[in-house]
Scaffold this motif. Structure first.
Motif, PDB file in Angstrom:
ATOM      1  N   PRO A   5       0.989  -1.160  -0.050  1.00 22.31           N
ATOM      2  CA  PRO A   5      -0.138  -0.010   0.198  1.00 22.31           C
ATOM      3  C   PRO A   5       0.824   1.212  -0.020  1.00 22.31           C
ATOM      4  N   GLN A   6       2.032   1.275   0.673  1.00 24.47           N
ATOM      5  CA  GLN A   6       2.763   2.354   0.656  1.00 24.47           C
ATOM      6  C   GLN A   6       3.485   2.732  -0.854  1.00 24.47           C
ATOM      7  N   ALA A   7       4.045   1.651  -1.310  1.00 24.96           N
ATOM      8  CA  ALA A   7       4.423   1.873  -2.630  1.00 24.96           C
ATOM      9  C   ALA A   7       3.425   2.231  -3.510  1.00 24.96           C
ATOM     10  N   LEU A   8       2.110   1.621  -3.691  1.00 19.57           N
ATOM     11  CA  LEU A   8       1.130   2.237  -4.477  1.00 19.57           C
ATOM     12  C   LEU A   8       0.965   3.750  -3.932  1.00 19.57           C
ATOM     13  N   ALA A   9       0.725   4.219  -2.848  1.00 19.08           N
ATOM     14  CA  ALA A   9       0.542   5.435  -2.476  1.00 19.08           C
ATOM     15  C   ALA A   9       1.458   6.545  -3.192  1.00 19.08           C
ATOM     16  N   ARG A  10       2.685   6.006  -2.897  1.00 17.85           N
ATOM     17  CA  ARG A  10       3.794   6.503  -3.224  1.00 17.85           C
ATOM     18  C   ARG A  10       3.752   6.747  -5.186  1.00 17.85           C
ATOM     19  N   GLU A  11       3.404   5.706  -5.697  1.00 20.55           N
ATOM     20  CA  GLU A  11       3.427   5.769  -7.023  1.00 20.55           C
ATOM     21  C   GLU A  11       2.414   6.483  -7.547  1.00 20.55           C
ATOM     22  N   GLN A  12       1.389   6.668  -6.781  1.00 18.86           N
ATOM     23  CA  GLN A  12       0.042   7.583  -7.075  1.00 18.86           C
ATOM     24  C   GLN A  12       0.435   9.075  -7.166  1.00 18.86           C
ATOM     25  N   ASP A  13       1.042   9.246  -5.730  1.00 19.40           N
ATOM     26  CA  ASP A  13       1.794  10.490  -5.620  1.00 19.40           C
ATOM     27  C   ASP A  13       2.664  11.096  -6.727  1.00 19.40           C
ATOM     28  N   GLU A  14       3.482  10.290  -7.244  1.00 18.15           N
ATOM     29  CA  GLU A  14       4.644  10.519  -8.204  1.00 18.15           C
ATOM     30  C   GLU A  14       3.862  10.727  -9.706  1.00 18.15           C
ATOM     31  N   LEU A  15       2.805   9.919  -9.855  1.00 19.38           N
ATOM     32  CA  LEU A  15       1.993  10.089 -10.952  1.00 19.38           C
ATOM     33  C   LEU A  15       1.090  11.443 -10.832  1.00 19.38           C
ATOM     34  N   ARG A  16       0.654  11.854  -9.944  1.00 19.22           N
ATOM     35  CA  ARG A  16       0.106  13.054  -9.541  1.00 19.22           C
ATOM     36  C   ARG A  16       0.842  14.176 -10.061  1.00 19.22           C
ATOM     37  N   ASP A  17       2.153  14.339  -9.341  1.00 17.52           N
ATOM     38  CA  ASP A  17       3.326  15.352  -9.604  1.00 17.52           C
ATOM     39  C   ASP A  17       3.728  15.382 -11.016  1.00 17.52           C
ATOM     40  N   THR A  18       3.590  14.413 -11.780  1.00 11.75           N
ATOM     41  CA  THR A  18       3.878  14.304 -13.028  1.00 11.75           C
ATOM     42  C   THR A  18       2.919  14.844 -13.930  1.00 11.75           C
ATOM     43  N   PHE A  19       1.584  14.625 -13.621  1.00 14.59           N
ATOM     44  CA  PHE A  19       0.666  15.187 -14.343  1.00 14.59           C
ATOM     45  C   PHE A  19       0.204  16.738 -14.132  1.00 14.59           C
ATOM     46  N   ALA A  20       0.777  16.959 -12.743  1.00 10.70           N
ATOM     47  CA  ALA A  20       0.572  18.319 -12.514  1.00 10.70           C
ATOM     48  C   ALA A  20       1.627  19.057 -13.322  1.00 10.70           C
ATOM     49  N   GLY A  21       2.702  18.805 -13.178  1.00 15.41           N
ATOM     50  CA  GLY A  21       3.840  19.011 -14.152  1.00 15.41           C
ATOM     51  C   GLY A  21       3.439  19.218 -15.467  1.00 15.41           C
TER      52      GLY A  21
END
Length: 64
Positions: A5-21
């Motif tokens: 779950p931590q890895a998935l949450a981190r991946e989701q956060d990274e994807l969110r940052d990528t989309f925002a960028g």
């Protein structure tokens, strides 16, 4: 405690940052865009959240 779950949450956060960028790059590439850094950042993350929500719907639909 599982690390998955931590890895998935981190991946989701990274994807969110990528989309925002990517959204931010689009805003800044348009000379007609109005606003300051705070408005751009808020809008970029609003778009990123919408993209993640749509992505989740499509993934769920594929799994059905």
């Amino acid at each position: 405690m599982s690390k998955l779950p931590q890895a998935l949450a981190r991946e989701q956060d990274e994807l969110r940052d990528t989309f925002a960028g990517l959204a931010l790059m689009g805003f800044l590439s348009n000379a007609n865009t109005q606003g300051g850094p705070k408005e751009f950042a808020q809008s970029a993350y609003t778009f990123a959240d919408a993209m993640l929500a749509e992505r989740a719907k499509r993934i769920t639909k594929k799994e059905e």
